[in-house]
Design an enzyme around this catalytic site. Structure first.
Site: not given
Ligand code: SDX
Length: 392
Positions: A270, A327
């Site tokens: 998130h 989700d």
């Molecule tokens: C919602 O904003 C809101 O409030 C949204 C929401 C709402 O109520 O409106 O809460 C609803 O959209 C929830 C999120 C739903 N999306 C997912 O579940 C999709 C999977 N999650 C990711 O795509 C991701 O976690 C995000 C999109 C939610 C956040 O993306 P970011 O900001 O790029 O994540 P981050 O900066 O925290 O990532 C840090 C690291 C990265 O790796 P490094 O560059 O440090 O090596 O964590 C990794 C990312 O690649 N990472 C994941 C991951 N999520 C982040 N790796 C594997 N699986 C994942 N799900």
């Protein structure tokens, strides 16, 4: 507070939008709607009461709620000609495409009757949108299965009325399930608002131009559709089906950590929560309870539980503070209620309409609020002179 938006360019964002609607503490896993903890609203409130709270800032007295509920009930029908609108789609059109289009089409029915500067008109738009979203959503589903649309029943409560429009079989009376209605109402409460998430920011940005509320909410629906946002609930079910069995969980976790593999654990991580998403905790508990009460045994629940256990003890996820979000489990409940996977994000949109329109109104009511105009960090070419084609 100029109403300007500062977008996170990946270089760290500075909040510049002021709002009194929802508060999140990502480190502590705190979520408050108008100051009320989500856990207390989940236990004691209803979606319609939460919608009133988000819109008005206070919990309603009985007479206030009855009046609000009555107004919603009497604005649930869609224009008959909107049904014709659906006929332009193939039956296999994604329901989010049909929902976004049909909400945008409300602009054609009402926009010339709304003055966005008039508080009464803004409030009527909120009533219409909260009231009609379930009707349009059920229409998307009925059209996709080539079943006749069902009119909203005024004698039913909000969620029962929606379930009736969704599942009523023309040839037999629908047995409404109190368990299903309570579960869906709770999911709607948990999805109703979430501060300046991507789709709400979209609604505020579009609304800041003076665009009518129906166009603004339609923009929010399309932003929500993305798998990184609300589309994640649909993506989680596809991921769990792809993993298939608990013994495949470890390899899925390995893939999610592999930077050369685009596979991510959908429903994890998130932008704000770097602790457990408080909504995920509530949904996880209710998933077991609802499936037991409905007598549903879904093998994917065991896959989800095993996946969560494996990720929460894996350094990659722990170091990055990646926890299950709203989700991760919701789709398992939607599936148990008979809602098809491609309708999951539509469920999210029904609930989030309350938050979206509350933010749209708040922005109009914020003194000095101006058109949103995100800025950028320019990384393109220096200034240079034009080169005639023959000399390139
Ligand atoms: C919602 O904003 C809101 O409030 C949204 C929401 C709402 O109520 O409106 O809460 C609803 O959209 C929830 C999120 C739903 N999306 C997912 O579940 C999709 C999977 N999650 C990711 O795509 C991701 O976690 C995000 C999109 C939610 C956040 O993306 P970011 O900001 O790029 O994540 P981050 O900066 O925290 O990532 C840090 C690291 C990265 O790796 P490094 O560059 O440090 O090596 O964590 C990794 C990312 O690649 N990472 C994941 C991951 N999520 C982040 N790796 C594997 N699986 C994942 N799900």
């Amino acid at each position: 507070d100029t109403g300007h938006f500062t977008y996170d360019q990946g270089y760290g964002s500075t909040a510049s939008t002021k709002s009194a609607i929802t508060y999140i503490d990502g480190d502590k896993g705190v979520l408050l709607y108008r100051g009320y903890p989500i856990e207390q609203l989940a236990e004691h409130s209803s979606f319609l009461e939460v919608a009133y709270l988000l819109l008005n800032g206070e919990l309603p007295k009985k007479a206030e709620f009855d009046s609000f509920s009555n107004e919603i009930t009497h604005h649930t029908m869609m224009h008959e000609s909107q049904k014709e609108f659906f006929k332009g789609f193939h039956h296999d059109a994604h329901p989010m495409a049909m929902l976004a289009a049909s909400v945008a089409s409300m602009s054609a029915f009402y926009h010339d009757k709304i003055n966005v500067e008039d508080p009464a008109d803004r409030r009527l738009a909120a009533i219409r949108l909260i009231a009609k979203m379930p009707t349009l959503a059920a229409g998307c589903f009925r059209y996709s299965i080539d079943w006749p649309f069902r009119y909203p029943r005024n004698n039913l409560e909000y969620v029962d009325r929606f379930l009736h429009m969704m599942f009523e079989v023309p040839s037999e009376p629908l047995q409404l399930s109190p368990v299903a209605a309570k579960a869906l109402d709770l999911l709607f409460i948990l999805h109703a608002d979430h501060e300046q998430n991507a789709s709400t920011s979209t609604v505020r940005l579009v609304g800041s131009t003076g665009a009518n509320p129906y166009a603004s909410i339609a923009a929010g629906i399309t932003a929500l559709w993305g798998p990184a946002h609300g589309g994640a609930n649909e993506a989680v079910l596809k991921m769990l089906n792809e993993i298939g069995t608990p013994d495949k969980v470890e390899s899925a976790v390995l893939r999610a950590k592999d930077k050369n593999d685009s596979f991510r654990l959908m429903g994890f991580g998130h932008r704000v929560y770097k602790n457990f998403d408080p909504r995920a905790k509530i949904i996880r508990e209710m998933t077991h309870k609802v499936l037991n009460e409905l007598g549903v045994n879904d093998p994917l629940l065991e896959v989800a539980v095993k996946l969560e256990e494996a990720a929460l003890k894996d350094d990659y996820f722990v170091e990055r503070k990646l926890y299950p979000n709203v989700d991760f489990y919701s789709g398992i409940i939607y599936k148990a209620l008979g809602i098809p996977t491609e309708m999951f994000t539509v469920m999210f949109a029904i609930a989030r309409t309350a938050g979206w329109i509350a933010h749209w109104i708040e922005q109009h009511e914020t003194p000095g609020s101006r058109i949103g105009r995100p800025r950028q960090i320019y990384v393109g070419s220096d200034v240079r002179d034009y080169i005639p084609g023959a000399k390139r």
